[in-house]
Write a protein that holds these residues in place. Sequence first.
Motif, PDB file in Angstrom:
ATOM      1  N   GLY A 120       0.780  -1.231   0.048  1.00 48.91           N
ATOM      2  CA  GLY A 120       0.024  -0.131  -0.068  1.00 48.91           C
ATOM      3  C   GLY A 120       0.840   1.221  -0.098  1.00 48.91           C
ATOM      4  O   GLY A 120       0.218   2.357   0.080  1.00 48.91           O
ATOM      5  N   ILE A 121       2.191   1.180   0.248  1.00 51.87           N
ATOM      6  CA  ILE A 121       3.080   2.287   0.204  1.00 51.87           C
ATOM      7  C   ILE A 121       3.280   2.833  -1.409  1.00 51.87           C
ATOM      8  O   ILE A 121       3.555   2.215  -2.322  1.00 51.87           O
ATOM      9  N   ASN A 122       3.133   4.131  -1.431  1.00 47.49           N
ATOM     10  CA  ASN A 122       3.228   4.741  -2.855  1.00 47.49           C
ATOM     11  C   ASN A 122       4.541   4.999  -2.968  1.00 47.49           C
ATOM     12  O   ASN A 122       5.364   5.529  -2.214  1.00 47.49           O
ATOM     13  N   ARG A 123       5.269   4.461  -4.221  1.00 41.35           N
ATOM     14  CA  ARG A 123       6.516   4.507  -4.524  1.00 41.35           C
ATOM     15  C   ARG A 123       6.977   5.545  -5.703  1.00 41.35           C
ATOM     16  O   ARG A 123       7.962   5.711  -5.894  1.00 41.35           O
ATOM     17  N   LYS A 124       5.856   6.351  -6.150  1.00 36.35           N
ATOM     18  CA  LYS A 124       6.047   6.908  -7.290  1.00 36.35           C
ATOM     19  C   LYS A 124       6.648   8.378  -6.910  1.00 36.35           C
ATOM     20  O   LYS A 124       6.241   9.084  -6.061  1.00 36.35           O
ATOM     21  N   VAL A 125       7.920   8.540  -7.607  1.00 34.98           N
ATOM     22  CA  VAL A 125       8.627   9.877  -7.318  1.00 34.98           C
ATOM     23  C   VAL A 125       7.887  10.912  -8.005  1.00 34.98           C
ATOM     24  O   VAL A 125       6.983  11.067  -8.807  1.00 34.98           O
TER      25      VAL A 125
END
Length: 486
Positions: free
Chosen positions: A243-248
């Motif tokens: 569920g962690i957003n990794r998009k920079v």
Amino acid sequence: MTPEIRNTPLKMTGRGYLRQLGLSGSKSGSKQKFYLGYDLAKAAQSREWLEKIYIENCHLMGNENWSDMFLDIAQQTCKSRRAVVRIEKLPPEASHLGPGDYSFVERLRAQGVPIDIVGQATAKVTLPESVTPQNKPAITKLHAAIEKYRDERCEKYVGLFQGKKRLEKQINAFLSLPNMWIYQLDVTAIEDYVNHWRSRPVTKHGRQCSAAYAENQIGEFLTFATWLSRRFPNEFSKPDVTGINRKVIKIARDKPSNSIRQVFWDVDDLRIVFQNAQPLTKLIIGLGLNCCAGSAELGRFKVEDFQFDCVHPKAKQIRFTPSASWLMTIRRKAFTHSESLLWNWVVELVKEQVDVCRKKGWVYLFTENGEPLYRDNEMYKELGLDLPNTEKPESRFTGRFNNAVRYVEKQIKNPLSIGKLRKTFSNYLTNENHADLGSLALSHATDADKQLKHYADKPYARLFKATLDAESYWDLTKKPEPKVDE
């Protein structure tokens, strides 16, 4: 006690995803069903919380039956994704822990379970840091684990020295985290670190890091978390990070993402750069274009790799008989066989440098004093020179090329890097002929390489014919076409 939790996949039912937890075959009906909704990501997170609640239940009660208190906590978590403990004292079956002992709440919180206490402001919720949530001794600190991970990763690294140094620097960045026990690296701590790199922090050069660097940093850190769970299974269990957003983030200086934008040199722009460049830089441009080679490939070309004014040694097999000049080598970076037919204007540049190298006894083509321009440890060791141990072995190539571009920057439309030079002719071959010729010109590895069937399985004749046909178009010694005002 610690129950055995089976890692079974979530099951979709008419009431949403289902997870069953508890003692199978229990006459008291301790095996419970929990419905987690229809969203897979949220269901996976709820399952992780449920399993942690059940483990704490068994640890506290001393058996695998659900107690009323923990079953209530689990059901609240499923329903509202947060639990509230509304009690003044522990249930009778846990009274041996002493009145007012709510350390189980702290243990669950430490593992990321959303749980609060209501009804007793003075409840004891302090768990000694030296004890893990599974009531086992905490042994390993985070910084020690990071250093062990760094040493193991770098020891197993099979790339070049420069890549190994970049990896070491990348992992050393993890040491900016507090030196906590590794069990305290929960989903919140991981998300905070990921968010730090998603925001692309400012580097020592005073500007935000590139998107690629931030993405690599996030990926390596999550790999480290996986390694922790395998290396220290009794102290650390990797939380669910799906569920962690990794998009920079994007910033103003980022180039637009457009698959059809110009990604290779315009011939007239390259002519202007070439004709104003120094002699050795002209050789860099000519061979880089003709042989689809970047700094790493150019720097490894040896004098012995070139054959002039002869037919191809496998002319009959590949069915290409014209006499020409050739570059035939193994690209040491990828360990693939590579061949290029050299254009006449490039041959003249190469012959001039080859004559200098042979008179001086120099092994590598790109050199001014016997020391290779490409600062690679293996090459220096081979020549008996002191190892450079530089993180940027290509700097002498990029420096020369960039200086040539800057000198005429006002005269050209779209200045690009030496890396784009490597793909300029391969893109031309792809557009004018077929992608297999572009790939062959770049010496991409294929199954045929493993079988050593280069000539039987690859269209060298077509590549050489297309190269000859393109010589007039890519002759950089010709004057650029006059610009016409639109």
